[in-house]
Design a protein around this motif. Sequence first.
Motif, PDB file in Angstrom:
ATOM      1  N   PRO A 274     -16.639 -45.444 -87.452  1.00  0.00           N
ATOM      2  CA  PRO A 274     -15.682 -44.883 -86.474  1.00  0.00           C
ATOM      3  C   PRO A 274     -14.482 -45.809 -86.291  1.00  0.00           C
ATOM      4  O   PRO A 274     -14.513 -46.996 -86.624  1.00  0.00           O
ATOM      5  N   ASN A 275     -13.424 -45.253 -85.775  1.00  0.00           N
ATOM      6  CA  ASN A 275     -12.221 -46.033 -85.473  1.00  0.00           C
ATOM      7  C   ASN A 275     -11.898 -45.889 -83.981  1.00  0.00           C
ATOM      8  O   ASN A 275     -11.551 -44.797 -83.539  1.00  0.00           O
ATOM      9  N   PRO A 276     -12.039 -46.949 -83.182  1.00  0.00           N
ATOM     10  CA  PRO A 276     -12.412 -48.323 -83.564  1.00  0.00           C
ATOM     11  C   PRO A 276     -13.905 -48.458 -83.819  1.00  0.00           C
ATOM     12  O   PRO A 276     -14.688 -47.596 -83.418  1.00  0.00           O
ATOM     13  N   PRO A 277     -14.337 -49.551 -84.491  1.00  0.00           N
ATOM     14  CA  PRO A 277     -15.756 -49.747 -84.780  1.00  0.00           C
ATOM     15  C   PRO A 277     -16.589 -49.845 -83.511  1.00  0.00           C
ATOM     16  O   PRO A 277     -16.101 -50.250 -82.452  1.00  0.00           O
ATOM     17  N   LYS A 278     -17.860 -49.478 -83.633  1.00  0.00           N
ATOM     18  CA  LYS A 278     -18.786 -49.550 -82.516  1.00  0.00           C
ATOM     19  C   LYS A 278     -19.129 -50.992 -82.179  1.00  0.00           C
ATOM     20  O   LYS A 278     -19.058 -51.885 -83.014  1.00  0.00           O
ATOM     21  N   ASP A 279     -19.562 -51.200 -80.931  1.00  0.00           N
ATOM     22  CA  ASP A 279     -19.942 -52.535 -80.477  1.00  0.00           C
ATOM     23  C   ASP A 279     -21.317 -52.909 -81.015  1.00  0.00           C
ATOM     24  O   ASP A 279     -22.252 -52.102 -81.021  1.00  0.00           O
ATOM     25  N   PHE A 280     -21.445 -54.149 -81.480  1.00  0.00           N
ATOM     26  CA  PHE A 280     -22.730 -54.689 -81.913  1.00  0.00           C
ATOM     27  C   PHE A 280     -22.797 -56.158 -81.531  1.00  0.00           C
ATOM     28  O   PHE A 280     -21.930 -56.939 -81.919  1.00  0.00           O
ATOM     29  N   MET A 281     -23.779 -56.514 -80.732  1.00  0.00           N
ATOM     30  CA  MET A 281     -23.969 -57.889 -80.252  1.00  0.00           C
ATOM     31  C   MET A 281     -22.697 -58.420 -79.586  1.00  0.00           C
ATOM     32  O   MET A 281     -22.298 -59.572 -79.753  1.00  0.00           O
ATOM     33  N   GLY A 282     -22.034 -57.528 -78.818  1.00  0.00           N
ATOM     34  CA  GLY A 282     -20.862 -57.940 -78.069  1.00  0.00           C
ATOM     35  C   GLY A 282     -19.571 -57.976 -78.856  1.00  0.00           C
ATOM     36  O   GLY A 282     -18.540 -58.410 -78.325  1.00  0.00           O
ATOM     37  N   LYS A 283     -19.595 -57.522 -80.100  1.00  0.00           N
ATOM     38  CA  LYS A 283     -18.390 -57.545 -80.922  1.00  0.00           C
ATOM     39  C   LYS A 283     -18.212 -56.190 -81.615  1.00  0.00           C
ATOM     40  O   LYS A 283     -19.193 -55.507 -81.917  1.00  0.00           O
ATOM     41  N   ALA A 284     -16.940 -55.816 -81.858  1.00  0.00           N
ATOM     42  CA  ALA A 284     -16.656 -54.604 -82.619  1.00  0.00           C
ATOM     43  C   ALA A 284     -16.989 -54.861 -84.077  1.00  0.00           C
ATOM     44  O   ALA A 284     -16.420 -55.768 -84.702  1.00  0.00           O
ATOM     45  N   GLN A 285     -17.924 -54.076 -84.610  1.00  0.00           N
ATOM     46  CA  GLN A 285     -18.418 -54.349 -85.956  1.00  0.00           C
ATOM     47  C   GLN A 285     -18.563 -53.052 -86.746  1.00  0.00           C
ATOM     48  O   GLN A 285     -19.055 -52.052 -86.248  1.00  0.00           O
ATOM     49  N   LYS A 286     -18.097 -53.090 -87.997  1.00  0.00           N
ATOM     50  CA  LYS A 286     -18.255 -51.944 -88.888  1.00  0.00           C
ATOM     51  C   LYS A 286     -19.740 -51.692 -89.167  1.00  0.00           C
ATOM     52  O   LYS A 286     -20.569 -52.604 -89.119  1.00  0.00           O
ATOM     53  N   TYR A 287     -20.051 -50.434 -89.466  1.00  0.00           N
ATOM     54  CA  TYR A 287     -21.381 -50.139 -89.981  1.00  0.00           C
ATOM     55  C   TYR A 287     -21.561 -50.839 -91.333  1.00  0.00           C
ATOM     56  O   TYR A 287     -20.594 -51.070 -92.068  1.00  0.00           O
ATOM     57  N   VAL A 288     -22.803 -51.166 -91.677  1.00  0.00           N
ATOM     58  CA  VAL A 288     -23.056 -51.921 -92.894  1.00  0.00           C
ATOM     59  C   VAL A 288     -23.948 -51.128 -93.849  1.00  0.00           C
ATOM     60  O   VAL A 288     -24.704 -50.244 -93.441  1.00  0.00           O
ATOM     61  N   LEU A 289     -23.827 -51.473 -95.124  1.00  0.00           N
ATOM     62  CA  LEU A 289     -24.739 -51.029 -96.167  1.00  0.00           C
ATOM     63  C   LEU A 289     -25.566 -52.226 -96.628  1.00  0.00           C
ATOM     64  O   LEU A 289     -25.099 -53.372 -96.554  1.00  0.00           O
ATOM     65  N   LEU A 290     -26.755 -51.969 -97.118  1.00  0.00           N
ATOM     66  CA  LEU A 290     -27.648 -53.032 -97.566  1.00  0.00           C
ATOM     67  C   LEU A 290     -27.710 -53.034 -99.083  1.00  0.00           C
ATOM     68  O   LEU A 290     -27.997 -52.002 -99.705  1.00  0.00           O
ATOM     69  N   GLY A 291     -27.412 -54.181 -99.697  1.00  0.00           N
ATOM     70  CA  GLY A 291     -27.472 -54.324-101.139  1.00  0.00           C
ATOM     71  C   GLY A 291     -28.367 -55.476-101.542  1.00  0.00           C
ATOM     72  O   GLY A 291     -29.011 -56.119-100.705  1.00  0.00           O
ATOM     73  N   ASP A 292     -28.396 -55.759-102.844  1.00  0.00           N
ATOM     74  CA  ASP A 292     -29.156 -56.913-103.332  1.00  0.00           C
ATOM     75  C   ASP A 292     -28.178 -57.949-103.871  1.00  0.00           C
ATOM     76  O   ASP A 292     -26.970 -57.863-103.648  1.00  0.00           O
ATOM     77  N   ALA A 293     -28.709 -58.938-104.602  1.00  0.00           N
ATOM     78  CA  ALA A 293     -27.879 -60.056-105.052  1.00  0.00           C
ATOM     79  C   ALA A 293     -26.819 -59.642-106.066  1.00  0.00           C
ATOM     80  O   ALA A 293     -25.884 -60.411-106.315  1.00  0.00           O
ATOM     81  N   THR A 294     -26.920 -58.457-106.646  1.00  0.00           N
ATOM     82  CA  THR A 294     -25.942 -58.019-107.639  1.00  0.00           C
ATOM     83  C   THR A 294     -24.666 -57.480-107.004  1.00  0.00           C
ATOM     84  O   THR A 294     -23.725 -57.152-107.732  1.00  0.00           O
ATOM     85  N   TYR A 295     -24.636 -57.376-105.688  1.00  0.00           N
ATOM     86  CA  TYR A 295     -23.456 -56.859-104.985  1.00  0.00           C
ATOM     87  C   TYR A 295     -22.782 -57.975-104.206  1.00  0.00           C
ATOM     88  O   TYR A 295     -23.445 -58.903-103.736  1.00  0.00           O
TER      89      TYR A 295
END
Length: 421
Positions: A274-295
């Motif tokens: 979303p714009n602006p990013p949602k709050d996470f642990m008191g900070k505006a933070q983008k949603y994340v994707l989970l990858g492995d060591a190749t990313y």
Amino acid sequence: MRERLLVLLCALARRAGGRRRAMAGRWDGPQRRAWIRHYYSQRQKRLMTLLIARRRRTSCYFYPRAWPSLQSADWWERVVLKEFGPQDWLEKFRMSRETFFYICNRLRPGLAPHSSHFHPTLPMEKRVAVALWHLATNVEYQTLSPLFGVGPSTVQTCVREVSYAVVLLLKPLYLRLPDEKELENMVRIFRTRWGFPHCIGALDSLHIPINPPLRLSADYCNGQGWHSILTQATVDGLGQFWDVSTAFPGSMENSAVLESSSLWMLAKEGRLCPNPPKDFMGKAQKYVLLGDATYPLQDWILKPYQEDESLTQRQLQFNYRLKRAHSVIENAFLRLKARWQILLKCDDCSLELLPTLVLACCILHNVCEAHDNPFNEEWLEGTEPTELPKPCQPAPAAMEDGRAEQVRELMCQYFENCGEG
């Protein structure tokens, strides 16, 4: 007069043939080899021209008199439609009867019959059945054709046309970028099911074995020494695909595929949160994707810390939680290949059709998962051949985003505060 003319022509032909034979006897080795190469080159071109012309004429017509050895023309109507039970549908088509006819109804606009009085076309449901059977079992066209009472070229045409129709008509429904409300629901599912917060998906790649053209053999040879095409995919917390980029040569690294994919552009344009990013642990933070060591580590892609003795307990806990949540896409790939075993080895498929075929399999996977079709664990046998290890090339340090380390630290703090192991 005609007889005299014919005798004269025969005499001239014999004389010309004798001259050619005499000339051929005086050829040296290099001249003769050059002539042979030229002859077979021209012959190969003529054969390819005829093959291309034949391909352009193929369609889903069937010719009952042209295939006297095919005795199963009514097998579809007599056995499948009337006698198949739920387990038969699941085993042969990887879906229930209800889901099969749901797909047929959705594909009807793209598979409209186009027959003539002299060349009747196959029923639409039968064309879908032929294609799904091939995708599910990966049997050769020649093996599948007697079962449905059609020719091998018709089986190939069914696979191509149904795959295109699936991508055209079902992709907007089952494989698309989620809207803001759907992204929030994906975050909730990842948090409740996998214990990982502020996450909308897991990212990974799939190498599909192929027989490449000789001229492109080096391009499709991956880091483990076997030939493949590379597919990058993202799944939600339920294991359903919502972004797929495919048909990259197997020699490409995951980081290079990511940078060439539409997912990278969507993230850079800010369309994954979303714009602006949602709050996470008191900070505006983008949603994340989970990858492995190749990313590469980005503020929207998290990967584990490099394993060594210097890792703290918080970092070890982060690695454990990320790897456990990332397993959702590993399981999704296993189920995808087990359900649609054409992806275990694409021998009969051309490189031009492969991207459509892979997309169609991902879409059909989502349809089956969304409709709660049962999954037979026995299908998993043989989906991970040990002789084809997965390439694993670490992402280059130049692609790392320095700001992303703060995001990983926030996640470590979250896991430490919530006290979950």
